[in-house]
Design a protein around this motif. Structure first.
Motif, mmCIF file in Angstrom:
data_model
loop_
_atom_site.group_PDB
_atom_site.id
_atom_site.type_symbol
_atom_site.label_atom_id
_atom_site.label_comp_id
_atom_site.label_asym_id
_atom_site.label_seq_id
_atom_site.Cartn_x
_atom_site.Cartn_y
_atom_site.Cartn_z
ATOM 1 N N UNK A 1 1.579 7.195 2.211
ATOM 2 C CA UNK A 1 2.750 7.386 1.356
ATOM 3 C C UNK A 1 4.006 6.852 2.053
ATOM 4 N N UNK A 2 4.165 7.168 3.327
ATOM 5 C CA UNK A 2 5.313 6.693 4.106
ATOM 6 C C UNK A 2 5.350 5.167 4.150
ATOM 7 N N UNK A 3 4.198 4.555 4.402
ATOM 8 C CA UNK A 3 4.138 3.097 4.460
ATOM 9 C C UNK A 3 4.514 2.487 3.114
ATOM 10 N N UNK A 4 4.053 3.081 2.028
ATOM 11 C CA UNK A 4 4.375 2.592 0.696
ATOM 12 C C UNK A 4 5.875 2.705 0.431
ATOM 13 N N UNK A 5 6.467 3.843 0.776
ATOM 14 C CA UNK A 5 7.901 4.037 0.569
ATOM 15 C C UNK A 5 8.715 3.063 1.422
ATOM 16 N N UNK A 6 8.250 2.781 2.623
ATOM 17 C CA UNK A 6 8.933 1.797 3.474
ATOM 18 C C UNK A 6 8.851 0.401 2.870
ATOM 19 N N UNK A 7 7.688 0.055 2.316
ATOM 20 C CA UNK A 7 7.536 -1.253 1.673
ATOM 21 C C UNK A 7 8.488 -1.380 0.491
ATOM 22 N N UNK B 1 3.177 8.255 -4.130
ATOM 23 C CA UNK B 1 3.586 6.856 -4.222
ATOM 24 C C UNK B 1 2.566 5.899 -3.627
ATOM 25 N N UNK B 2 1.712 6.358 -2.742
ATOM 26 C CA UNK B 2 0.686 5.477 -2.197
ATOM 27 C C UNK B 2 -0.405 5.196 -3.228
ATOM 28 N N UNK B 3 -0.478 6.037 -4.266
ATOM 29 C CA UNK B 3 -1.533 5.909 -5.276
ATOM 30 C C UNK B 3 -1.031 5.382 -6.616
ATOM 31 N N UNK B 4 0.247 5.525 -6.890
ATOM 32 C CA UNK B 4 0.777 5.123 -8.190
ATOM 33 C C UNK B 4 2.227 4.692 -8.057
ATOM 34 N N UNK B 5 2.562 3.591 -8.695
ATOM 35 C CA UNK B 5 3.944 3.121 -8.786
ATOM 36 C C UNK B 5 4.228 2.755 -10.232
ATOM 37 N N UNK B 6 5.475 2.847 -10.658
ATOM 38 C CA UNK B 6 5.787 2.476 -12.032
ATOM 39 C C UNK B 6 5.448 1.000 -12.252
ATOM 40 N N UNK B 7 4.954 0.669 -13.439
ATOM 41 C CA UNK B 7 4.547 -0.712 -13.694
ATOM 42 C C UNK B 7 5.718 -1.693 -13.787
ATOM 43 N N UNK B 8 6.916 -1.213 -14.055
ATOM 44 C CA UNK B 8 8.086 -2.095 -14.170
ATOM 45 C C UNK B 8 8.670 -2.354 -12.781
ATOM 46 N N UNK C 1 4.333 7.867 -17.571
ATOM 47 C CA UNK C 1 4.486 9.116 -16.833
ATOM 48 C C UNK C 1 3.166 9.884 -16.782
ATOM 49 N N UNK C 2 2.435 9.918 -17.880
ATOM 50 C CA UNK C 2 1.148 10.617 -17.899
ATOM 51 C C UNK C 2 0.142 9.947 -16.975
ATOM 52 N N UNK C 3 0.182 8.627 -16.865
ATOM 53 C CA UNK C 3 -0.758 7.923 -15.999
ATOM 54 C C UNK C 3 -0.503 8.244 -14.533
#
Length: 69
Positions: free
Chosen positions: A47-53, A14-21, A6-8
């Motif tokens: 961000x939109x493109x990332x969320x769509x992916x 979402x375009x810059x960071x996603x959970x590692x799991x 969470x700190x990372x």
């Protein structure tokens, strides 16, 4: 999500960071989308493109939200 993970995240979208799991992606994408919809927040193109992916790999995941008052 762990505290360290969470700190990372900091203040990245979402375009810059996603959970590692990988199994957390669908929930994360749905919650992020619901938050944007609830508060009527803008979504940048990357961000939109990332969320769509993310959504493309999450068949059957519903996004539920209540519009903010």
């Amino acid at each position: 999500m762990t505290a360290r993970s969470n700190r990372s995240n900091a203040d990245q979208d979402r375009a810059e960071w996603l959970p590692p799991a990988p199994d957390a992606l669908c929930r994360c994408g749905a919650e992020w989308t619901a938050t944007k919809l609830r508060w009527g927040l803008a979504v940048e193109e990357l961000e939109r493109d990332c969320l769509r992916d993310i959504a493309a790999g999450c068949g059957g995941t519903d996004v539920q939200f209540t519009p903010a008052p």
